[in-house]
Design a protein around this motif. Sequence first.
Motif, PDB file in Angstrom:
ATOM      1  N   GLU A 128      54.260  52.197  39.591  1.00  0.00           N
ATOM      2  CA  GLU A 128      53.839  53.024  40.723  1.00  0.00           C
ATOM      3  C   GLU A 128      54.581  54.356  40.660  1.00  0.00           C
ATOM      4  OE1 GLU A 128      51.704  52.039  43.075  1.00  0.00           O
ATOM      5  OE2 GLU A 128      51.589  49.890  42.686  1.00  0.00           O
ATOM      6  N   MET A 129      54.197  55.264  41.530  1.00  0.00           N
ATOM      7  CA  MET A 129      54.936  56.511  41.751  1.00  0.00           C
ATOM      8  C   MET A 129      55.193  57.253  40.450  1.00  0.00           C
ATOM      9  SD  MET A 129      55.231  56.187  44.960  1.00  0.00           S
ATOM     10  CE  MET A 129      53.903  54.996  45.007  1.00  0.00           C
ATOM     11  N   ASP A 130      54.132  57.540  39.726  1.00  0.00           N
ATOM     12  CA  ASP A 130      54.305  58.218  38.457  1.00  0.00           C
ATOM     13  C   ASP A 130      53.085  59.095  38.201  1.00  0.00           C
ATOM     14  OD1 ASP A 130      55.533  58.927  36.110  1.00  0.00           O
ATOM     15  OD2 ASP A 130      55.840  56.874  35.426  1.00  0.00           O
ATOM     16  N   ILE A 131      53.199  59.928  37.188  1.00  0.00           N
ATOM     17  CA  ILE A 131      52.089  60.799  36.801  1.00  0.00           C
ATOM     18  C   ILE A 131      51.466  60.216  35.548  1.00  0.00           C
ATOM     19  CG2 ILE A 131      51.515  63.120  35.965  1.00  0.00           C
ATOM     20  CD1 ILE A 131      53.770  64.147  37.817  1.00  0.00           C
ATOM     21  N   ALA A 132      50.143  60.249  35.490  1.00  0.00           N
ATOM     22  CA  ALA A 132      49.430  59.588  34.397  1.00  0.00           C
ATOM     23  C   ALA A 132      49.802  60.187  33.043  1.00  0.00           C
ATOM     24  CB  ALA A 132      47.921  59.710  34.614  1.00  0.00           C
ATOM     25  N   VAL A 133      50.075  59.310  32.081  1.00  0.00           N
ATOM     26  CA  VAL A 133      50.159  59.729  30.676  1.00  0.00           C
ATOM     27  C   VAL A 133      48.732  59.994  30.179  1.00  0.00           C
ATOM     28  CG1 VAL A 133      50.869  59.044  28.347  1.00  0.00           C
ATOM     29  CG2 VAL A 133      52.249  58.375  30.323  1.00  0.00           C
ATOM     30  N   ALA A 134      47.837  59.131  30.620  1.00  0.00           N
ATOM     31  CA  ALA A 134      46.398  59.325  30.405  1.00  0.00           C
ATOM     32  C   ALA A 134      45.672  58.541  31.481  1.00  0.00           C
ATOM     33  CB  ALA A 134      45.971  58.840  29.019  1.00  0.00           C
ATOM     34  N   GLY A 135      44.459  58.966  31.804  1.00  0.00           N
ATOM     35  CA  GLY A 135      43.669  58.260  32.821  1.00  0.00           C
ATOM     36  C   GLY A 135      42.204  58.288  32.422  1.00  0.00           C
ATOM     37  N   ALA A 136      41.454  57.309  32.928  1.00  0.00           N
ATOM     38  CA  ALA A 136      40.025  57.286  32.617  1.00  0.00           C
ATOM     39  C   ALA A 136      39.225  56.796  33.809  1.00  0.00           C
ATOM     40  CB  ALA A 136      39.748  56.382  31.418  1.00  0.00           C
ATOM     41  N   GLY A 137      38.139  57.501  34.062  1.00  0.00           N
ATOM     42  CA  GLY A 137      37.185  57.063  35.070  1.00  0.00           C
ATOM     43  C   GLY A 137      35.907  56.651  34.371  1.00  0.00           C
ATOM     44  N   ALA A 138      35.213  55.692  34.949  1.00  0.00           N
ATOM     45  CA  ALA A 138      33.931  55.280  34.370  1.00  0.00           C
ATOM     46  C   ALA A 138      33.010  54.804  35.479  1.00  0.00           C
ATOM     47  CB  ALA A 138      34.133  54.161  33.353  1.00  0.00           C
ATOM     48  N   SER A 139      31.742  55.074  35.309  1.00  0.00           N
ATOM     49  CA  SER A 139      30.755  54.526  36.237  1.00  0.00           C
ATOM     50  C   SER A 139      29.551  54.089  35.422  1.00  0.00           C
ATOM     51  CB  SER A 139      30.338  55.562  37.283  1.00  0.00           C
ATOM     52  OG  SER A 139      29.612  56.613  36.687  1.00  0.00           O
ATOM     53  N   LEU A 140      28.860  53.097  35.916  1.00  0.00           N
ATOM     54  CA  LEU A 140      27.606  52.710  35.276  1.00  0.00           C
ATOM     55  C   LEU A 140      26.670  52.120  36.315  1.00  0.00           C
ATOM     56  CD1 LEU A 140      28.008  49.450  35.041  1.00  0.00           C
ATOM     57  CD2 LEU A 140      29.165  50.037  32.925  1.00  0.00           C
ATOM     58  N   ARG A 141      25.397  52.107  35.929  1.00  0.00           N
ATOM     59  CA  ARG A 141      24.383  51.536  36.803  1.00  0.00           C
ATOM     60  C   ARG A 141      23.549  50.566  35.990  1.00  0.00           C
ATOM     61  NH1 ARG A 141      19.567  54.696  40.051  1.00  0.00           N
ATOM     62  NH2 ARG A 141      18.932  52.858  41.241  1.00  0.00           N
ATOM     63  N   LEU A 142      23.401  49.378  36.530  1.00  0.00           N
ATOM     64  CA  LEU A 142      22.670  48.309  35.841  1.00  0.00           C
ATOM     65  C   LEU A 142      21.294  48.130  36.470  1.00  0.00           C
ATOM     66  CD1 LEU A 142      25.513  45.627  35.797  1.00  0.00           C
ATOM     67  CD2 LEU A 142      24.875  47.166  33.933  1.00  0.00           C
ATOM     68  N   ALA A 143      20.328  47.730  35.642  1.00  0.00           N
ATOM     69  CA  ALA A 143      19.012  47.362  36.178  1.00  0.00           C
ATOM     70  C   ALA A 143      18.386  46.339  35.255  1.00  0.00           C
ATOM     71  CB  ALA A 143      18.116  48.595  36.291  1.00  0.00           C
TER      72      ALA A 143
ATOM     73  N   VAL B  96      33.133  63.168  29.470  1.00  0.00           N
ATOM     74  CA  VAL B  96      32.752  62.891  28.074  1.00  0.00           C
ATOM     75  C   VAL B  96      31.297  62.432  28.074  1.00  0.00           C
ATOM     76  CG1 VAL B  96      33.394  61.714  25.937  1.00  0.00           C
ATOM     77  CG2 VAL B  96      35.137  62.181  27.676  1.00  0.00           C
ATOM     78  N   ARG B  97      30.413  63.424  27.973  1.00  0.00           N
ATOM     79  CA  ARG B  97      28.977  63.121  28.115  1.00  0.00           C
ATOM     80  C   ARG B  97      28.499  62.137  27.044  1.00  0.00           C
ATOM     81  NH1 ARG B  97      26.870  66.705  31.891  1.00  0.00           N
ATOM     82  NH2 ARG B  97      28.147  68.557  32.168  1.00  0.00           N
ATOM     83  N   GLU B  98      29.002  62.318  25.805  1.00  0.00           N
ATOM     84  CA  GLU B  98      28.500  61.471  24.717  1.00  0.00           C
ATOM     85  C   GLU B  98      28.908  60.006  24.923  1.00  0.00           C
ATOM     86  OE1 GLU B  98      30.399  64.127  24.621  1.00  0.00           O
ATOM     87  OE2 GLU B  98      32.037  63.985  23.166  1.00  0.00           O
ATOM     88  N   ALA B  99      30.060  59.790  25.565  1.00  0.00           N
ATOM     89  CA  ALA B  99      30.472  58.403  25.817  1.00  0.00           C
ATOM     90  C   ALA B  99      29.548  57.761  26.846  1.00  0.00           C
ATOM     91  CB  ALA B  99      31.921  58.364  26.294  1.00  0.00           C
ATOM     92  N   GLY B 100      29.214  58.503  27.899  1.00  0.00           N
ATOM     93  CA  GLY B 100      28.268  57.985  28.893  1.00  0.00           C
ATOM     94  C   GLY B 100      26.904  57.740  28.267  1.00  0.00           C
ATOM     95  N   ALA B 101      26.443  58.721  27.484  1.00  0.00           N
ATOM     96  CA  ALA B 101      25.112  58.630  26.884  1.00  0.00           C
ATOM     97  C   ALA B 101      25.018  57.434  25.932  1.00  0.00           C
ATOM     98  CB  ALA B 101      24.787  59.924  26.137  1.00  0.00           C
ATOM     99  N   SER B 102      26.144  57.105  25.271  1.00  0.00           N
ATOM    100  CA  SER B 102      26.107  56.008  24.298  1.00  0.00           C
ATOM    101  C   SER B 102      25.821  54.673  24.966  1.00  0.00           C
ATOM    102  CB  SER B 102      27.443  55.926  23.541  1.00  0.00           C
ATOM    103  OG  SER B 102      28.442  55.310  24.351  1.00  0.00           O
ATOM    104  N   LEU B 103      26.098  54.585  26.247  1.00  0.00           N
ATOM    105  CA  LEU B 103      25.938  53.311  26.958  1.00  0.00           C
ATOM    106  C   LEU B 103      24.520  53.100  27.469  1.00  0.00           C
ATOM    107  CD1 LEU B 103      29.259  53.617  28.956  1.00  0.00           C
ATOM    108  CD2 LEU B 103      28.743  51.744  27.383  1.00  0.00           C
ATOM    109  N   VAL B 104      23.816  54.193  27.671  1.00  0.00           N
ATOM    110  CA  VAL B 104      22.507  54.099  28.330  1.00  0.00           C
ATOM    111  C   VAL B 104      21.514  53.353  27.437  1.00  0.00           C
ATOM    112  CG1 VAL B 104      20.552  55.414  29.243  1.00  0.00           C
ATOM    113  CG2 VAL B 104      22.902  56.163  29.709  1.00  0.00           C
ATOM    114  N   GLY B 105      20.852  52.354  28.024  1.00  0.00           N
ATOM    115  CA  GLY B 105      19.876  51.551  27.289  1.00  0.00           C
ATOM    116  C   GLY B 105      20.470  50.292  26.682  1.00  0.00           C
ATOM    117  N   LYS B 106      21.809  50.225  26.686  1.00  0.00           N
ATOM    118  CA  LYS B 106      22.461  49.062  26.075  1.00  0.00           C
ATOM    119  C   LYS B 106      22.735  47.975  27.112  1.00  0.00           C
ATOM    120  CE  LYS B 106      24.976  51.415  22.381  1.00  0.00           C
ATOM    121  NZ  LYS B 106      26.297  51.927  22.032  1.00  0.00           N
TER     122      LYS B 106
END
Lengths: 294, 168
Positions: A190-205, A228-238
């Motif tokens: 806790e109580m620290d600054i990120a060395v690295a961070g990642a957010g992700a969202s997805l939608r399933l159907a 990172v658009r290409e990372a999001g795009a790589s997931l679509v359809g999978k």
Amino acid sequence: MRAFEYLSASSVREAVEALAARNGRARVLAGGTDLIVQLREGRREVDLVVDIKAIPEANRLEFDLQTGLLVGAAVPCYRMVGFLNAAGIYPGLAAAAGLVGGTQIQGRATLGGNLCNASPAADTIPALIVHRAACLITGPQGERELPAEDFCTGPGQTALQPGEFLLALRLPPEPEGFGAHYVRFTPRNEMDIAVAGAGASLRLAGSPARIIEARVALGAVAPTPLLVREAGASLVGKAPTLEAFEEAGRLAREAARPIDDMRGTAAQRRHLSGVLVRRALETAYQRASRGGDA
Amino acid sequence: MTPGKVTVHTRINGEEVTFLCEPRQSLLEVLRMELGFTGAKECCNNGNCGACSVLLDGVLVNSCLVLAVEAEGKSILTVEGIAPAEGLHLLQQKFLEHAALQCGICTPGFIVSAYALLQRNPRPSEQEVRRWMAGNLCRCTGYDKIIAAVLDAAACLREKASGEVRVP
């Protein structure tokens, strides 16, 4: 601390006029957890501080199923996180905002301030980006909207023009089958600054489920938080599989432009980018498949 | 250009207090240097340590990260306002009993922080106490005694309030 004047603006117009008149020598004060430290340490010099906490529009905190979430730029984290948790909405944003400092900082720090401070390591910005948040900016020319991913232009630098300020953030509604999360790596728990961070969202159907939308964003691995658009795009359809998440992580690792500093090395940050993206996607997927109430 | 002093109207520990300050002065500086409320401590002066914790309209904040001018029209509770007119608040008593302090610089901040927690949550778990007070740093005790003191105080306060019997 160098002397400055203080104005508690009671309207948007009063704040815009005061900011525009000082032509870059004025700064907006919301929670002050970054600004006051920067002024005290001489890292920032201003002639005028414009407090926006008395502006009604900057204090709005509203949720509507059609229009989504509106968070005024003066709303402190504890208020927003409490609101989101009580309503069981936007758990990915609540997770990120809840990481910003301890109780005392949560009592003052704001989502808007985290964005305007434009730290590359800001925890809430990747979460805002993967939620497709819009920044509602007001200024001498009226109002405009900017996607969260376009707001930061460099370390401590934003797209705000002289006289403009961030009034609120708007997040679209979380659609059916949507999930999001933010994770970071810190040496301490806790109580620290990120060395690295990642957010992700997805939608399933569909059944079996396929990913129909996805977003991936990184923090602390570039001069600004990074969509990172290409990372999001790589997931679509999978199908939502570990292999798909790891491939998105690999693309995020390639997109990272990290540096060596006191918190970590570039190599460590690049490695973390992939791991954190995969972890953020796993939790986002759990939330998406549980109907958003996770 | 030297901006002038500003008049600020507040309520501190239940009493109306009006003071003059410069916009650049922190609430901590005014409390300590102008008004004589020396309970809140200046330690890191950048929001890391929590030694300057006060309640601002009931919200726990670091007073080093509040401009004194922002306190206009607001209520402030400092550690001086937590102790009763005679004796100590139960939290303070428990800090003594558990030896939850050594040098003492962090203690007023911990007391104010714990007071705010128990107002919100009279029955916190150990984990909740640790998380709530993560913004209060102590370089002497190693925290365990502080956490024990807060949990003990919470149990005693509940007992007082409701006649609840403690399970040792």
